[in-house]
Design an enzyme around this catalytic site. Structure first.
Site, PDB file in Angstrom:
ATOM      1  N   TYR A 146       0.640  -0.891   0.310  1.00  0.00           N
ATOM      2  CA  TYR A 146      -0.569   0.041   0.254  1.00  0.00           C
ATOM      3  C   TYR A 146       1.081   0.787  -0.172  1.00  0.00           C
ATOM      4  O   TYR A 146       0.734   2.338  -0.027  1.00  0.00           O
ATOM      5  CB  TYR A 146      -1.151   0.177   1.324  1.00  0.00           C
ATOM      6  CG  TYR A 146      -2.509  -0.870   1.097  1.00  0.00           C
ATOM      7  CD1 TYR A 146      -2.450  -2.488   0.777  1.00  0.00           C
ATOM      8  CD2 TYR A 146      -3.284   0.193   1.660  1.00  0.00           C
ATOM      9  CE1 TYR A 146      -4.002  -2.791   1.002  1.00  0.00           C
ATOM     10  CE2 TYR A 146      -4.798  -0.904   1.195  1.00  0.00           C
ATOM     11  CZ  TYR A 146      -4.527  -2.155   0.933  1.00  0.00           C
ATOM     12  OH  TYR A 146      -6.055  -2.882   0.587  1.00  0.00           O
ATOM     13  N   LYS A 194       2.741 -15.314   2.462  1.00  0.00           N
ATOM     14  CA  LYS A 194       3.127 -15.924   1.145  1.00  0.00           C
ATOM     15  C   LYS A 194       4.724 -16.095   0.703  1.00  0.00           C
ATOM     16  O   LYS A 194       5.403 -15.845   0.457  1.00  0.00           O
ATOM     17  CB  LYS A 194       2.426 -15.592  -0.198  1.00  0.00           C
ATOM     18  CG  LYS A 194       2.541 -15.658  -1.196  1.00  0.00           C
ATOM     19  CD  LYS A 194       1.422 -16.995  -1.337  1.00  0.00           C
ATOM     20  CE  LYS A 194       1.768 -17.710  -3.193  1.00  0.00           C
ATOM     21  NZ  LYS A 194       0.492 -18.611  -2.716  1.00  0.00           N
ATOM     22  N   ASP A 226      -2.871 -17.626  -0.215  1.00  0.00           N
ATOM     23  CA  ASP A 226      -4.568 -18.970  -0.964  1.00  0.00           C
ATOM     24  C   ASP A 226      -5.093 -19.770   0.148  1.00  0.00           C
ATOM     25  O   ASP A 226      -6.435 -20.165   0.470  1.00  0.00           O
ATOM     26  CB  ASP A 226      -3.622 -19.960  -1.601  1.00  0.00           C
ATOM     27  CG  ASP A 226      -2.516 -20.245  -1.559  1.00  0.00           C
ATOM     28  OD1 ASP A 226      -2.065 -20.579  -0.261  1.00  0.00           O
ATOM     29  OD2 ASP A 226      -1.706 -21.133  -2.379  1.00  0.00           O
ATOM     30  N   ASP A 250      -6.651  -7.430   4.610  1.00  0.00           N
ATOM     31  CA  ASP A 250      -7.502  -6.537   3.479  1.00  0.00           C
ATOM     32  C   ASP A 250      -8.219  -7.173   3.074  1.00  0.00           C
ATOM     33  O   ASP A 250     -10.027  -7.170   3.000  1.00  0.00           O
ATOM     34  CB  ASP A 250      -6.935  -5.567   2.309  1.00  0.00           C
ATOM     35  CG  ASP A 250      -8.077  -4.672   1.561  1.00  0.00           C
ATOM     36  OD1 ASP A 250      -8.943  -3.732   2.085  1.00  0.00           O
ATOM     37  OD2 ASP A 250      -8.098  -4.902  -0.112  1.00  0.00           O
ATOM     38  N   ASP A 254     -13.088  -8.717   4.332  1.00  0.00           N
ATOM     39  CA  ASP A 254     -14.131  -8.571   3.112  1.00  0.00           C
ATOM     40  C   ASP A 254     -13.931 -10.146   3.481  1.00  0.00           C
ATOM     41  O   ASP A 254     -15.687 -10.374   3.706  1.00  0.00           O
ATOM     42  CB  ASP A 254     -13.725  -8.262   2.749  1.00  0.00           C
ATOM     43  CG  ASP A 254     -13.505  -6.527   2.108  1.00  0.00           C
ATOM     44  OD1 ASP A 254     -13.626  -6.186   3.154  1.00  0.00           O
ATOM     45  OD2 ASP A 254     -14.231  -6.531   0.647  1.00  0.00           O
TER      46      ASP A 254
HETATM   47  C1  IPM Z   1     -10.493  -1.117   3.942  1.00  0.00           C
HETATM   48  C2  IPM Z   1     -10.841  -0.383   2.457  1.00  0.00           C
HETATM   49  C3  IPM Z   1      -9.263   0.357   2.107  1.00  0.00           C
HETATM   50  C4  IPM Z   1      -7.567  -0.471   2.029  1.00  0.00           C
HETATM   51  C5  IPM Z   1      -9.222   0.931   1.022  1.00  0.00           C
HETATM   52  C6  IPM Z   1     -10.769   1.965   1.100  1.00  0.00           C
HETATM   53  C7  IPM Z   1      -8.197   2.300   1.059  1.00  0.00           C
HETATM   54  O1  IPM Z   1     -10.937  -1.694   2.050  1.00  0.00           O
HETATM   55  O2  IPM Z   1     -10.495   0.051   4.957  1.00  0.00           O
HETATM   56  O3  IPM Z   1     -10.438  -2.252   4.406  1.00  0.00           O
HETATM   57  O4  IPM Z   1      -7.777  -1.128   1.439  1.00  0.00           O
HETATM   58  O5  IPM Z   1      -7.647  -0.194   3.040  1.00  0.00           O
HETATM   59 MN    MN Z   2     -10.390  -3.840   2.379  1.00  0.00          MN
END
Ligand code: IPM
Ligand code: MN
Length: 364
Positions: A146, A194, A226, A250, A254
């Site tokens: 990042y 990884k 993975d 990240d 999700d």
């Molecule tokens: C999160 C979001 C952010 C990230 C984006 C919006 C930059 O997806 O906080 O998880 O990737 O960290």
């Molecule tokens: Mn995210």
């Protein structure tokens, strides 16, 4: 009242549904302040697309100042479709989020993942797999791909590059938090990396293995990302504390939100050396903005994390999460959870606040 606290909280509602859900988080904080006699002083500031519109900068100096003078930060969401649809946009709301993390030194993102009995049926995963899943992801937040340099385009524009780099110090500070968390949980850490491919992952393994010597009571295991992505939905109960770098964290968080039934349920804490920030993991969900339909539980639970992590108010924090649990169990929920007879964002926020009052009066 004994032990009453006086604290300053910077409130950054941000974009999309951010303001609506943050308002519900504030209701929970006000309820707790009232019941326990604390005094929280709130300062609102702009971040994201609303800040670009007002100042040209997604994380303006005034907002940074408001954060630096606060004891903790409550944040909503960032992002607006007008920027997503324009790859040539020079400033983007997301840059505000990344700048905020970097400038405030928010190096560890803590994302708890829990399953709710009442929400088991709405997850696409089988109930018997997700029931009682309960783990927490420690995601490194200010390093890795990042932020690594160099990044950009070749002169002819035909090639692009990002750099992933990590120092031992960056790995150690987030890892310590993860080990400490494991010590008060089921005492197992899984480092997700990884290492079969990446040099940075091999440094993570080496460093975490070394650090583990300080925590002999904690069991440490390693999993390639993975494989971890598969295991998280195949056998989520396997995990207790998951430790990982920025981008892997990240992605898998999700994915893990599916276990809770809705992305709208998950809170997070972004821990800094001086102060920390609390935000739901969902984004700005522009399609729902202003419609009073967004799920506020992630924001409310973020307020609960704020009380525990930044102010050490464990009981107050529990009261909020217990209230959420009770409201969820009673089916008083927004349309992402119950599309046939949904409650509004505000109704849910009011219900949580009322439940906080109820729970605390039962107690005393
Ligand atoms: C999160 C979001 C952010 C990230 C984006 C919006 C930059 O997806 O906080 O998880 O990737 O960290
Ligand atoms: Mn995210």
């Amino acid at each position: 009242m004994m032990n009453s606290m006086k604290k300053k909280i910077a409130v950054l509602p941000g974009d999309g549904i951010g303001p609506e859900v943050t308002a519900q988080g504030l209701k929970a904080l006000r309820a707790v302040a009232e019941v326990y006699g604390h005094e929280f002083d709130y300062t609102e500031a702009l971040v994201g697309a609303v800040a670009i519109d007002a100042t040209g900068d997604p994380f303006p100096a005034e907002t940074e100042e408001a954060c630096r003078t606060a004891d903790a930060i409550l944040f909503g969401a960032i992002g607006h479709p007008k920027y997503d649809d324009d790859p040539a946009a020079r400033v983007r709301p997301e840059q505000g989020l990344l700048a905020m993390r970097k400038k405030l030194g928010l190096f560890a993102n803590v994302r708890p993942v829990t399953s709710y009995e009442a929400l088991l049926p709405i997850s696409p995963l089988k109930e018997e797999i997700i029931r009682n899943a309960d783990f927490v992801v420690f995601r490194e937040l200010t390093g890795g791909i990042y932020f690594g340099q160099p990044r950009g385009r070749s002169e002819d524009g035909a090639r692009a590059f990002d750099t992933c780099n990590y120092s031992k110090d960056e790995i150690i500070r987030v890892s310590r938090l993860a080990f400490n968390a494991a010590a008060s949980r089921k005492k197992r850490i899984t480092l997700v990396d990884k290492a079969n491919v990446l040099a940075t992952s091999r440094l993570w393994r080496e460093t975490v293995q070394e650090l583990a010597k300080d925590y002999p009571e904690i069991e440490l295991d390693f999993m390639f990302v993975d494989n971890a992505a598969m295991k998280i939905i195949q056998n989520p109960r396997y995990f207790d504390v998951v430790l990982t770098e920025n981008m892997f964290g990240d992605i898998i968080t999700d994915e893990a939100s599916v276990i809770s039934g809705s992305l709208g349920m998950l809170p997070s804490a972004s821990i800094g050396a001086e102060r920390s920030l609390f935000e739901p993991i969902h984004g700005s969900y522009p399609q729902a903005a202003g419609r009073n339909i967004a799920n506020p539980f992630g924001a409310v639970l973020s307020a609960a994390m704020l009380l525990e992590y930044s102010f050490g108010l464990v009981e107050e924090s529990r009261v909020i999460s217990n209230a959420v649990m009770q409201v969820v169990d009673s089916g008083f929920v927004t349309e992402d959870i119950n599309p046939t007879s949904p409650k509004t964002t505000e109704e849910v926020g009011d219900k949580v606040a009322a439940t906080i009052h109820e729970l605390s009066s039962v107690k005393s």
